[in-house]
Design a protein around this motif. Structure first.
Motif, short mmCIF file in Angstrom:
data_model
loop_
_atom_site.label_atom_id
_atom_site.label_comp_id
_atom_site.label_asym_id
_atom_site.label_seq_id
_atom_site.Cartn_x
_atom_site.Cartn_y
_atom_site.Cartn_z
N LEU A 166 -41.71 -31.54 16.90
CA LEU A 166 -41.41 -32.87 16.03
C LEU A 166 -40.01 -33.12 15.41
O LEU A 166 -39.32 -31.44 14.28
N ALA A 167 -38.86 -33.75 15.90
CA ALA A 167 -37.86 -34.14 15.20
C ALA A 167 -37.86 -34.78 13.87
O ALA A 167 -37.84 -35.47 13.56
N CYS A 168 -37.47 -33.62 12.88
CA CYS A 168 -37.74 -33.90 11.11
C CYS A 168 -36.66 -33.83 10.36
O CYS A 168 -35.28 -32.97 10.36
N ASP A 169 -36.33 -35.39 9.75
CA ASP A 169 -35.22 -35.05 9.15
C ASP A 169 -35.85 -34.12 7.69
O ASP A 169 -36.88 -33.67 7.52
N LEU A 170 -34.33 -33.83 6.96
CA LEU A 170 -34.85 -32.60 6.21
C LEU A 170 -34.73 -33.59 4.57
O LEU A 170 -35.85 -33.68 3.78
N ASP A 171 -33.75 -34.13 3.58
CA ASP A 171 -34.14 -34.32 2.42
C ASP A 171 -34.24 -35.47 2.41
O ASP A 171 -34.11 -36.66 3.32
N ASN A 172 -35.80 -35.92 1.37
CA ASN A 172 -35.97 -37.20 0.63
C ASN A 172 -37.59 -37.19 1.82
O ASN A 172 -37.63 -38.45 2.33
N THR A 173 -37.27 -36.26 3.19
CA THR A 173 -38.26 -35.81 3.91
C THR A 173 -39.45 -35.24 3.96
O THR A 173 -39.86 -35.38 3.70
N LEU A 174 -38.99 -34.07 4.53
CA LEU A 174 -39.59 -32.53 4.68
C LEU A 174 -39.06 -32.11 3.40
O LEU A 174 -40.33 -31.55 2.79
N ILE A 175 -38.14 -32.01 2.89
CA ILE A 175 -37.43 -31.74 1.38
C ILE A 175 -37.04 -32.97 0.09
O ILE A 175 -36.86 -33.89 0.22
N TYR A 176 -37.04 -32.37 -0.85
CA TYR A 176 -36.75 -33.14 -2.06
C TYR A 176 -35.78 -32.93 -2.96
O TYR A 176 -36.36 -31.08 -3.30
N SER A 177 -35.52 -33.48 -4.01
CA SER A 177 -34.51 -32.55 -5.25
C SER A 177 -35.42 -31.80 -6.39
O SER A 177 -35.97 -32.71 -6.60
N TYR A 178 -35.06 -31.32 -7.10
CA TYR A 178 -35.42 -30.55 -8.72
C TYR A 178 -35.16 -32.19 -8.88
O TYR A 178 -35.78 -31.70 -9.68
N LYS A 179 -34.81 -33.00 -9.01
CA LYS A 179 -35.41 -34.08 -10.19
C LYS A 179 -36.70 -34.12 -9.76
O LYS A 179 -37.33 -35.41 -10.65
N HIS A 180 -37.64 -34.27 -8.51
CA HIS A 180 -38.69 -35.10 -8.42
C HIS A 180 -39.63 -33.94 -8.41
O HIS A 180 -41.24 -34.45 -7.96
N ARG A 181 -39.58 -32.73 -8.52
CA ARG A 181 -40.18 -31.67 -8.70
C ARG A 181 -41.59 -31.37 -9.50
O ARG A 181 -40.92 -32.10 -10.69
N THR A 182 -42.68 -30.90 -8.84
CA THR A 182 -43.45 -30.77 -9.56
C THR A 182 -44.28 -29.70 -9.60
O THR A 182 -43.66 -28.92 -9.24
N PRO A 183 -44.50 -29.50 -11.11
CA PRO A 183 -45.38 -27.41 -11.48
C PRO A 183 -46.03 -26.55 -10.22
O PRO A 183 -45.32 -25.73 -9.81
N ASP A 184 -46.31 -27.67 -9.25
CA ASP A 184 -46.87 -26.54 -8.06
C ASP A 184 -46.33 -26.23 -7.03
O ASP A 184 -46.45 -25.66 -5.56
N ASP A 185 -44.92 -27.19 -7.14
CA ASP A 185 -43.77 -26.80 -5.70
C ASP A 185 -43.25 -25.50 -5.55
O ASP A 185 -43.08 -24.78 -6.71
N VAL A 186 -42.45 -25.85 -4.48
CA VAL A 186 -42.02 -24.54 -3.73
C VAL A 186 -40.82 -24.30 -3.62
O VAL A 186 -39.97 -25.57 -2.73
N CYS A 187 -40.07 -24.50 -4.38
CA CYS A 187 -38.33 -24.13 -3.84
C CYS A 187 -37.66 -23.33 -2.33
O CYS A 187 -38.33 -22.15 -2.34
N VAL A 188 -37.28 -24.31 -2.18
CA VAL A 188 -36.68 -23.72 -0.83
C VAL A 188 -35.38 -23.59 -0.75
O VAL A 188 -34.35 -23.10 0.27
N GLU A 189 -34.42 -24.15 -1.56
CA GLU A 189 -32.69 -23.66 -1.41
C GLU A 189 -32.42 -23.02 -3.56
O GLU A 189 -32.94 -24.12 -4.03
#
Length: 252
Positions: free
Chosen positions: A6-29
């Motif tokens: 599974l060759a997976c892009d990161l930003d806006n694919t697997l992860i996304y910025s704080y601008k789009h977070r919701t309360p249950d999201d998990v911080c990874v950076e």
């Protein structure tokens, strides 16, 4: 059973910025102590439940240093490709053979990249950065400024042979053999007879998506630019990362 990469892009694919977070999201950076990037709680569960037959390989335009800022609650992937294909990290450390080949591929274009950096310094209009001595990107104020940057340096890139690609308000200047498509070709040689599932959200991901046995995209607009017939678009009702991991599991 055939192994799935599974060759997976990161930003806006697997992860996304704080601008789009919701309360249950998990911080990874974290960046300078501030929460920067997130995944959904469901994505975390899916990552932990990936079968042993699926090997997640992040393939990102991030530099090595930017990638290493990430914290993986599910465990760091064994392999990751950074620098738009320029570096392969094995347990966080660069593979010297991969890096040497990338530097060789980029060598012919390095003088042009440094000349471009000098011109950008003189112009003092754009913030720019050389990444791992392999490519250069420019950060513009907005999309319109990014279009202007591309237009301003169109003649330079044409003469130099550099590839230029816009991602949001960033403009990337790249040696033509440093891209995610070449990177996954190199990955395939490491895993003969494997199935390649690729996911990405931008034009920088298109070379990788073209090489995939199964290509996963977030919208029809990007899919229209892809010639690979084996492509699937995320339904609007689903989260892209969750769709990617579910599709990878279904096709393993």
């Amino acid at each position: 059973m055939k192994k799935t990469i599974l060759a997976c892009d990161l930003d806006n694919t697997l992860i996304y910025s704080y601008k789009h977070r919701t309360p249950d999201d998990v911080c990874v950076e974290l960046l300078e102590g501030q929460e920067q990037s997130f995944i959904t709680a469901k994505t975390l569960v899916q990552l932990r439940q990936l079968s042993e037959n699926i090997q997640l390989v992040p393939v990102t335009t991030r530099s090595q240093a930017q990638y290493l800022r990430l914290v993986w609650p599910s465990g760091i992937p064994e392999l990751a490709v950074t620098t738009n294909g320029g570096l392969l990290l094995c347990a966080g450390e660069p593979d010297v053979v991969w890096r040497a080949k990338s530097l060789k591929l980029a060598a012919e274009f390095r003088p042009a990249l440094h000349k471009l950096a000098e011109q950008l310094d003189v112009a003092q209009l754009f913030h720019h950065r050389m990444v791992d001595e392999i490519y250069l990107y420019v950060v513009c104020d907005d999309g319109a400024a990014a279009d202007k940057c591309m237009a301003d340096f169109a003649e330079f890139t044409l003469k130099s042979g550099l590839q230029v690609c816009r991602g949001g308000r960033k403009v990337y200047f790249l040696p033509p053999n440093i891209n995610k498509g070449v990177a996954v070709q190199r990955l395939r040689s490491m895993f003969p007879n494997s199935r390649l599932v690729a996911a990405g959200d931008s034009e920088l991901d298109l070379p990788m998506l073209e090489e995939a046995d199964i290509a996963l995209l977030p919208n029809a607009e990007l899919a229209a630019q892809l010639q690979n017939p084996h492509k699937y678009v995320c339904p609007r009702s689903e989260h892209f990362a969750e769709f990617v991991l579910a599709m990878a599991a279904d096709n393993a």
